[in-house]
Scaffold this motif. Structure first.
Motif, PDB file in Angstrom:
ATOM      1  N   GLU A  35      -6.161  17.585  33.725  1.00 40.21           N
ATOM      2  CA  GLU A  35      -5.684  16.769  32.622  1.00 40.21           C
ATOM      3  C   GLU A  35      -5.789  17.607  31.347  1.00 40.21           C
ATOM      4  O   GLU A  35      -5.918  18.834  31.410  1.00 40.21           O
ATOM      5  CB  GLU A  35      -6.519  15.488  32.531  1.00 40.21           C
ATOM      6  N   GLY A  64       3.511  13.618  34.682  1.00 40.21           N
ATOM      7  CA  GLY A  64       3.126  12.791  33.549  1.00 40.21           C
ATOM      8  C   GLY A  64       1.730  13.022  32.999  1.00 40.21           C
ATOM      9  O   GLY A  64       1.221  12.190  32.255  1.00 40.21           O
ATOM     10  N   LYS A  65       1.126  14.166  33.320  1.00 38.37           N
ATOM     11  CA  LYS A  65      -0.246  14.386  32.858  1.00 38.37           C
ATOM     12  C   LYS A  65      -0.333  14.449  31.330  1.00 38.37           C
ATOM     13  O   LYS A  65      -1.257  13.891  30.743  1.00 38.37           O
ATOM     14  CB  LYS A  65      -0.831  15.639  33.502  1.00 38.37           C
ATOM     15  N   THR A  67       2.239  13.396  29.375  1.00 42.43           N
ATOM     16  CA  THR A  67       2.923  12.179  28.933  1.00 42.43           C
ATOM     17  C   THR A  67       1.917  11.076  28.635  1.00 42.43           C
ATOM     18  O   THR A  67       2.084  10.303  27.682  1.00 42.43           O
ATOM     19  CB  THR A  67       3.897  11.693  30.028  1.00 42.43           C
ATOM     20  N   ARG A  68       0.870  11.014  29.450  1.00 43.19           N
ATOM     21  CA  ARG A  68      -0.163   9.980  29.272  1.00 43.19           C
ATOM     22  C   ARG A  68      -0.790  10.062  27.871  1.00 43.19           C
ATOM     23  O   ARG A  68      -1.035   9.046  27.220  1.00 43.19           O
ATOM     24  CB  ARG A  68      -1.241  10.160  30.339  1.00 43.19           C
ATOM     25  N   ALA A  71       1.656   8.806  25.231  1.00 46.91           N
ATOM     26  CA  ALA A  71       1.749   7.343  25.260  1.00 46.91           C
ATOM     27  C   ALA A  71       0.526   6.691  24.625  1.00 46.91           C
ATOM     28  O   ALA A  71       0.638   5.608  24.027  1.00 46.91           O
ATOM     29  CB  ALA A  71       1.918   6.869  26.704  1.00 46.91           C
ATOM     30  N   ALA A  72      -0.638   7.344  24.714  1.00 51.61           N
ATOM     31  CA  ALA A  72      -1.867   6.777  24.153  1.00 51.61           C
ATOM     32  C   ALA A  72      -1.833   6.695  22.636  1.00 51.61           C
ATOM     33  O   ALA A  72      -2.638   5.978  22.029  1.00 51.61           O
ATOM     34  CB  ALA A  72      -3.072   7.600  24.601  1.00 51.61           C
ATOM     35  N   LEU A  90       5.347  10.366  38.364  1.00 54.54           N
ATOM     36  CA  LEU A  90       5.152   9.908  36.991  1.00 54.54           C
ATOM     37  C   LEU A  90       5.322   8.394  36.901  1.00 54.54           C
ATOM     38  O   LEU A  90       4.514   7.706  36.259  1.00 54.54           O
ATOM     39  CB  LEU A  90       6.149  10.620  36.070  1.00 54.54           C
ATOM     40  N   GLN A  93       2.306   6.575  38.132  1.00 55.51           N
ATOM     41  CA  GLN A  93       1.137   6.676  37.266  1.00 55.51           C
ATOM     42  C   GLN A  93       1.338   5.985  35.920  1.00 55.51           C
ATOM     43  O   GLN A  93       0.384   5.446  35.346  1.00 55.51           O
ATOM     44  CB  GLN A  93       0.807   8.165  37.024  1.00 55.51           C
ATOM     45  N   LEU A  94       2.562   6.012  35.406  1.00 51.44           N
ATOM     46  CA  LEU A  94       2.837   5.502  34.062  1.00 51.44           C
ATOM     47  C   LEU A  94       4.061   4.585  34.094  1.00 51.44           C
ATOM     48  O   LEU A  94       5.133   4.928  33.582  1.00 51.44           O
ATOM     49  CB  LEU A  94       3.083   6.668  33.104  1.00 51.44           C
ATOM     50  N   VAL A  97       6.287   3.979  30.906  1.00 51.65           N
ATOM     51  CA  VAL A  97       6.981   5.068  30.217  1.00 51.65           C
ATOM     52  C   VAL A  97       8.406   5.180  30.735  1.00 51.65           C
ATOM     53  O   VAL A  97       8.656   5.069  31.945  1.00 51.65           O
ATOM     54  CB  VAL A  97       6.217   6.398  30.420  1.00 51.65           C
TER      55      VAL A  97
END
Length: 271
Positions: A35, A64-65, A67-68, A71-72, A90, A93-94, A97
């Protein structure tokens, strides 16, 4: 658009090692890639101004590592990824998004749509004038281009040995460590313009902590040009990695290991 043909759809615009390797090892990528430092979220808000009402685009978003983290911040995030298998990871996981098919040379967004355009572990694959011009188009004036890499700390002996196992298989795959990706920023576009201001870098120490299988074996096997190797050669590399993890004095018998990295974030302002 179709992604299954080597020459068709957006996958045809992706380097063969990336296309074939990431198709094969999307799950290993999701498990084995580190991450990013948690403090990066605050930096994205404070230094880059990401917040609700802003738009961030993650090009080459993979599973999406990064991307997370975008988004936060509360910003709207669009994840652009040409490989269907990566987009599937992705989306799992998300789910909140927006994940779309596209490439660095053809981002499916309007002119000036983004406040920040990010590429994490990806820019070296498409460091061309064509991609930079497309990023300039998608960013608003004064918007930020963000290039991020987790770089292995090869001052640690066993990490350097891993690099020694990986490097002979690179072939013509573009790599961050060569620095070739920087050259595109030195060249003016066709109209003689410099599209971005000079790069600035922020760095954080980072570590990926987990089982040897996750942070060493899965990490190496997710490297695109390793994943793309013929089955027998791929198996030989896996055996070398597993032997290192089982026998190196710093790793032998460990149920948990810490893989050291430096996270480098390069930013450039759109002119």
């Amino acid at each position: 658009m179709v992604l299954d043909g080597d020459a068709g759809g957006t996958a045809g615009a992706v380097h063969g090692a990336a296309r074939d390797g990431f198709r094969k090892e999307a799950q290993s990528y999701a498990r084995g890639r580190p991450e990013y430092p948690s403090e990066a979220v605050g930096w994205l808000r404070d230094a880059l101004g990401l917040a609700p009402g802003r738009t961030a685009v993650d090009v080459g978003a993979g599973t999406g590592k990064f991307t997370r983290l975008l988004a936060a911040t509360g910003a709207r995030v669009v994840a652009v990824e040409p490989i269907a298998q990566m987009r599937e990871q992705l989306a799992q996981q998300l789910p909140g998004v927006e994940a779309v098919e596209g490439t660095a040379q053809a981002v499916p967004l309007a002119d000036g749509a983004a406040d920040v355009l990010a590429c994490a572990q990806a820019f070296h694959w498409f460091a061309t004038g064509e991609a930079l011009a497309e990023f300039h188009r998608v960013l608003r004036p004064g918007g930020r281009l963000l290039l991020v890499w987790n770089v292995r700390d090869e001052s640690v002996d066993w990490v350097a040995r891993l690099t020694g196992i990986i490097t002979p298989h690179e072939g013509d795959a573009p790599r961050f460590h060569t620095g070739a990706w920087r050259r595109v920023f030195d060249a003016p576009d066709g109209a003689g313009r410099r599209l971005f201001r000079p790069l600035e870098v922020t760095r954080w120490p980072h570590a990926h902590v987990g089982t040897p299988q996750q942070v060493i074996v899965d990490r190496v096997m997710s490297v695109s040009f390793i994943a793309a190797l013929p089955a027998a050669e791929n198996a030989r590399v896996r055996a070398q990695i597993e032997e290192l993890a089982a026998t190196h004095p710093a790793l032998r018998g460990r149920q948990e290991v810490s893989f050291p990295y430096s996270t480098l974030a390069f930013t450039a302002v759109r002119r």
